[in-house]
Design an enzyme around this catalytic site. Structure first.
Site, PDB file in Angstrom:
ATOM      1  N   TYR A 137       0.951  -1.246  -0.081  1.00 12.59           N
ATOM      2  CA  TYR A 137       0.044   0.051  -0.042  1.00 12.59           C
ATOM      3  C   TYR A 137       0.770   1.341  -0.160  1.00 12.59           C
ATOM      4  O   TYR A 137       0.456   2.342  -0.578  1.00 12.59           O
ATOM      5  CB  TYR A 137      -0.893   0.013   1.248  1.00 12.59           C
ATOM      6  N   LYS A 187       2.939 -15.536   1.900  1.00 10.74           N
ATOM      7  CA  LYS A 187       3.296 -16.116   0.469  1.00 10.74           C
ATOM      8  C   LYS A 187       4.869 -16.385   0.495  1.00 10.74           C
ATOM      9  O   LYS A 187       5.548 -15.935  -0.642  1.00 10.74           O
ATOM     10  CB  LYS A 187       2.760 -15.348  -0.668  1.00 10.74           C
ATOM     11  N   ASP A 219      -3.114 -18.194  -0.191  1.00 10.03           N
ATOM     12  CA  ASP A 219      -4.100 -18.849  -0.503  1.00 10.03           C
ATOM     13  C   ASP A 219      -4.852 -20.150   0.027  1.00 10.03           C
ATOM     14  O   ASP A 219      -6.179 -20.230  -0.113  1.00 10.03           O
ATOM     15  CB  ASP A 219      -3.749 -19.528  -2.260  1.00 10.03           C
ATOM     16  N   ASP A 243      -6.419  -7.042   4.081  1.00 13.63           N
ATOM     17  CA  ASP A 243      -7.647  -6.307   3.660  1.00 13.63           C
ATOM     18  C   ASP A 243      -8.635  -7.436   2.823  1.00 13.63           C
ATOM     19  O   ASP A 243      -9.629  -7.264   3.352  1.00 13.63           O
ATOM     20  CB  ASP A 243      -7.011  -5.330   2.375  1.00 13.63           C
ATOM     21  N   ASP A 247     -12.528  -8.970   4.584  1.00 18.94           N
ATOM     22  CA  ASP A 247     -13.819  -8.985   3.665  1.00 18.94           C
ATOM     23  C   ASP A 247     -14.340 -10.327   3.707  1.00 18.94           C
ATOM     24  O   ASP A 247     -15.467 -10.650   4.046  1.00 18.94           O
ATOM     25  CB  ASP A 247     -13.501  -8.341   2.490  1.00 18.94           C
TER      26      ASP A 247
HETATM   27  C1  IPM Z   1     -10.477  -1.143   4.180  1.00 22.04           C
HETATM   28  C2  IPM Z   1     -10.495  -0.535   2.744  1.00 22.04           C
HETATM   29  C3  IPM Z   1      -9.174   0.462   2.424  1.00 22.04           C
HETATM   30  C4  IPM Z   1      -8.214  -0.645   2.679  1.00 22.04           C
HETATM   31  C5  IPM Z   1      -9.462   1.274   1.314  1.00 22.04           C
HETATM   32  C6  IPM Z   1     -10.528   2.164   1.307  1.00 22.04           C
HETATM   33  C7  IPM Z   1      -8.187   2.135   1.220  1.00 22.04           C
HETATM   34  O1  IPM Z   1     -10.753  -1.152   1.738  1.00 22.04           O
HETATM   35  O2  IPM Z   1     -10.380  -0.318   5.041  1.00 22.04           O
HETATM   36  O3  IPM Z   1     -10.623  -2.479   4.404  1.00 22.04           O
HETATM   37  O4  IPM Z   1      -7.775  -0.967   1.369  1.00 22.04           O
HETATM   38  O5  IPM Z   1      -7.301  -0.528   3.488  1.00 22.04           O
HETATM   39 MN    MN Z   2     -11.033  -3.435   2.588  1.00 23.96          MN
END
Ligand code: IPM
Ligand code: MN
Ligand code: NAD
Length: 356
Positions: A137, A187, A219, A243, A247
């Site tokens: 990042y 990885k 993975d 990240d 999710d």
């Molecule tokens: C998160 C979001 C952010 C990230 C983006 C919006 C910069 O996806 O907080 O998970 O990738 O960290």
């Molecule tokens: Mn995110």
């Protein structure tokens, strides 16, 4: 004692949900002095930059930052360094909030809202510790260049051993306060930077001999997370993998609309924000689930403000509301399920206040 909070509503459902969350905080017996600031798209529109200097200064002077979400299609065409997301990354870096805690906890009444079978997720309680201020990042060089008339895009994944060591220590420490197991995700079979990650995490382990450590390739970790998520206690990983995995973990708990997070620096300051984004597809329609932000506020009370009792109260109130069958659209199991009442953003927040 009055706690100094900086509230950053942001864009989309972030701005929509925040007033409701502030009313939840207002229903508690905790003294807060609240200031508001702009970040993301709204800051681009109002100040010509996604992270106005006064927002960062106010954040640094506060005990904690409570954030909605940033971003949206209105600003997607801007150059990378002027986008709303850059404001969020700048805020994280500016506060040195390197330790991102993303707990995926299943509230019992939501076992049937998960896309996995209830028995796979019942009792789920895992904690993803994501390194937040390094890795690909922030790595340089980065960009898109023109090489002999053809475009070439590139980024750099980079971690120093100090960066790996400090996040590993946070993760081992947290594992020690939970079930004593840590899984480091990398990885290392392909990427040198994560080879170093694995080496340093293993070295830090020597200081935490009572913690059980194992390593997984990312993975395989993604696969295990949807195959048998309850095998995990704490997972620690870099910025990009964290990240993505968080999710995925969110869906185990029923919805991305349920997952809170805390991003902490070494001074105990934190940015508290839901894992979800600004959800432009549903913004402004009173359908967004406010619980991820309400639970982020609870994490703020617990981790940065030391208001443990108030944090417990908020979490119990959320549990009770779910127990009563009150659901936003994203966590309704099936339409017309018995004992379920589908509500909007505002009614969900009011139900939490009622339960408090
Ligand atoms: C998160 C979001 C952010 C990230 C983006 C919006 C910069 O996806 O907080 O998970 O990738 O960290
Ligand atoms: Mn995110
Ligand atoms: P998103 O998390 O905003 O939405 C993904 C999906 O989940 C959408 O279908 C959305 O409707 C749903 N969803 C998310 N939160 C919900 C909630 N509380 N209740 C009900 N449903 C919910 O991700 P995206 O669509 O990929 O990104 C939209 C924008 O948000 C982008 O600009 C992105 O960069 C930004 N973003 C910001 C943050 C942040 O500020 N921390 C995090 C992720 C994405």
């Amino acid at each position: 004692m009055t706690h100094r909070i900086l509230v950053i509503p942001g864009d989309g459902i972030g701005a929509e949900v925040m007033p409701h969350v502030l009313r939840v905080l207002g229903a508690l017996d905790v003294a807060l002095s609240i200031e508001e600031a702009d970040l993301g798209g709204v800051a681009i529109d109002g100040h010509g930059t996604p992270l106005p200097p006064q927002t960062l200064t106010a954040a640094q002077a506060s005990d904690a930052v409570l954030l909605g979400a940033v971003g949206g299609p209105r600003w997607d065409a801007l150059p990378m360094d002027q986008r709303p997301e850059k404001g969020l990354l700048g805020l994280r870096a500016g506060l040195d909030a390197f330790a991102n805690l993303r707990p995926a906890l299943l509230f019992a009444p939501l076992a049937d809202a998960s896309s996995l079978r209830p028995e796979l997720v019942a009792g789920l309680d895992i904690l993803i510790v994501r390194e937040l201020t390094g890795g690909i990042y922030f790595g340089e060089p980065r960009g898109v260049e023109n090489a002999s008339g053809r475009r070439r895009g590139f980024n750099t994944d980079v971690y120093t051993e100090d960066e790996i060591e400090r996040i590993a220590r946070v993760a081992f420490d947290l594992a020690g306060k939970r079930n004593g197991r840590l899984t480091s995700v990398d990885k290392a079979n392909v990427l040198e930077v994560t080879q170093l990650w694995r080496t340093v995490v293993t070295e830090v382990h020597a200081d935490f001999p009572h913690i059980e450590l194992d390593h997984l390739y990312v993975d395989n970790a993604a696969m295990q997370l949807v195959r048998a998520p309850k095998q995990f206690d704490v997972m620690v990983t870099g910025n990009l993998f964290g990240d993505i995995l968080s999710d995925a973990a969110a869906m185990l708990t029923g919805s991305l609309g349920m997952l809170p997070s805390a991003s902490l620096n070494a001074r105990g300051q934190g940015i508290y924000e839901p894992v979800h984004g600004s959800a432009p597809d549903i913004a402004g329609r009173d359908v967004a689930n406010p619980l991820a932000t309400i639970l982020s506020a609870a994490m703020m009370l617990r981790y940065s403000l030391g208001e443990v009792e108030a944090a417990d109260r908020v979490e119990s109130a959320v549990d009770r509301v779910l127990e009563e069958g009150i659901r936003t659209a994203d966590i309704v199991p099936v339409e017309d399920a018995d004992g379920v009442r589908k509500v909007g953003t505002q009614a969900m927040a009011e139900a939490v206040i009622g339960a408090l």
